[in-house]
Design a protein around this motif. Structure first.
Motif, PDB file in Angstrom:
ATOM      1  N   UNK A   1      -2.639  -6.734  -2.165  1.00 41.13           N
ATOM      2  CA  UNK A   1      -2.328  -6.642  -0.742  1.00 41.13           C
ATOM      3  C   UNK A   1      -0.954  -5.996  -0.619  1.00 41.13           C
ATOM      4  N   UNK A   2      -0.826  -4.963   0.219  1.00 39.90           N
ATOM      5  CA  UNK A   2       0.462  -4.283   0.397  1.00 39.90           C
ATOM      6  C   UNK A   2       1.368  -5.133   1.278  1.00 39.90           C
ATOM      7  N   UNK A   3       2.557  -5.420   0.777  1.00 40.27           N
ATOM      8  CA  UNK A   3       3.546  -6.177   1.543  1.00 40.27           C
ATOM      9  C   UNK A   3       4.592  -5.262   2.176  1.00 40.27           C
ATOM     10  N   UNK A   4       5.005  -4.227   1.454  1.00 36.54           N
ATOM     11  CA  UNK A   4       6.012  -3.288   1.949  1.00 36.54           C
ATOM     12  C   UNK A   4       5.621  -1.880   1.532  1.00 36.54           C
ATOM     13  N   UNK A   5       5.762  -0.939   2.454  1.00 35.21           N
ATOM     14  CA  UNK A   5       5.484   0.469   2.153  1.00 35.21           C
ATOM     15  C   UNK A   5       6.561   1.316   2.795  1.00 35.21           C
ATOM     16  N   UNK A   6       7.331   1.985   1.973  1.00 41.97           N
ATOM     17  CA  UNK A   6       8.318   2.965   2.426  1.00 41.97           C
ATOM     18  C   UNK A   6       7.922   4.274   1.759  1.00 41.97           C
ATOM     19  N   UNK A   7       7.277   5.190   2.518  1.00 40.67           N
ATOM     20  CA  UNK A   7       6.654   6.373   1.925  1.00 40.67           C
ATOM     21  C   UNK A   7       7.586   7.255   1.104  1.00 40.67           C
ATOM     22  N   UNK A   8       8.881   7.146   1.342  1.00 39.95           N
ATOM     23  CA  UNK A   8       9.796   8.010   0.600  1.00 39.95           C
ATOM     24  C   UNK A   8      10.250   7.421  -0.730  1.00 39.95           C
ATOM     25  N   UNK A   9      10.028   6.073  -0.969  1.00 37.34           N
ATOM     26  CA  UNK A   9      10.533   5.549  -2.237  1.00 37.34           C
ATOM     27  C   UNK A   9      10.031   4.181  -2.699  1.00 37.34           C
ATOM     28  N   UNK A  10       9.241   3.433  -1.920  1.00 37.02           N
ATOM     29  CA  UNK A  10       8.935   2.070  -2.364  1.00 37.02           C
ATOM     30  C   UNK A  10       7.551   1.576  -1.945  1.00 37.02           C
ATOM     31  N   UNK A  11       6.930   0.824  -2.864  1.00 35.74           N
ATOM     32  CA  UNK A  11       5.690   0.110  -2.601  1.00 35.74           C
ATOM     33  C   UNK A  11       5.836  -1.290  -3.194  1.00 35.74           C
ATOM     34  N   UNK A  12       5.520  -2.310  -2.395  1.00 35.74           N
ATOM     35  CA  UNK A  12       5.513  -3.697  -2.875  1.00 35.74           C
ATOM     36  C   UNK A  12       4.128  -4.251  -2.592  1.00 35.74           C
ATOM     37  N   UNK A  13       3.471  -4.741  -3.639  1.00 34.70           N
ATOM     38  CA  UNK A  13       2.141  -5.328  -3.490  1.00 34.70           C
ATOM     39  C   UNK A  13       2.124  -6.746  -4.054  1.00 34.70           C
ATOM     40  N   UNK A  14       1.288  -7.568  -3.461  1.00 34.73           N
ATOM     41  CA  UNK A  14       0.984  -8.886  -4.022  1.00 34.73           C
ATOM     42  C   UNK A  14      -0.305  -8.688  -4.809  1.00 34.73           C
TER      43      UNK A  14
END
Length: 153
Positions: free
Chosen positions: A71-84
């Protein structure tokens, strides 16, 4: 928490393009089943990756939480992805992938935080080194996929 960094002679945009493509998720994420199905809004916050057993869920089973892999928790298209991420051995782990531009390429940082007791067991003692190795493998696979040239038609 465990963390690993890898530097690659690759553009940040190339790495983020790999992350944006749901078809590559099983190629760069460690310990997930190869048969996956991503939500249409991948990788927007709240979108999910599910196991794909080839059958569409029906009626009251239209949303089976047991099939959710990430499950995606944070998405910053220029530099970051956080998933559970559902751990293969049980429990949930938060995986954060941060891509930073550097002269001559990009630095990829992968952090893993256990969220449940069963997942925490894999981050203690001798298992900690294996968890760090898995973080490093995620970064290495992203670099490899981002530097692989598309075959010409």
């Amino acid at each position: 928490m465990v963390m690993a960094w890898r530097f690659g002679a690759v553009d940040v945009d190339a790495v983020m393009t790999v992350i944006r493509d749901p078809a590559t998720f099983a190629d760069w994420m460690i310990a997930v089943p190869p048969e996956l199905r991503a939500a249409a809004n991948w990788p927007q916050v709240g979108s999910v990756i599910e196991r794909d057993d080839g059958r569409e869920p029906r009626a009251r089973h239209a949303h089976n939480r047991q099939l959710v892999v990430a499950v995606v928790e944070t998405w910053r298209p220029d530099h970051e992805l956080v998933v559970r991420l559902r751990s293969g051995l049980g429990g949930w782990v938060r995986i954060a992938v941060n891509v930073q531009p550097r002269p001559g390429g990009a630095l990829i940082e992968v952090r893993a935080d256990p969220l449940t007791a069963t997942a925490r067991l894999r981050f203690t003692g001798s298992s900690r080194g294996r968890a760090e190795e898995r973080c490093a493998q995620v970064a290495e696979r992203l670099i490899h996929l981002a530097t692989t040239e598309e075959p010409e038609d």
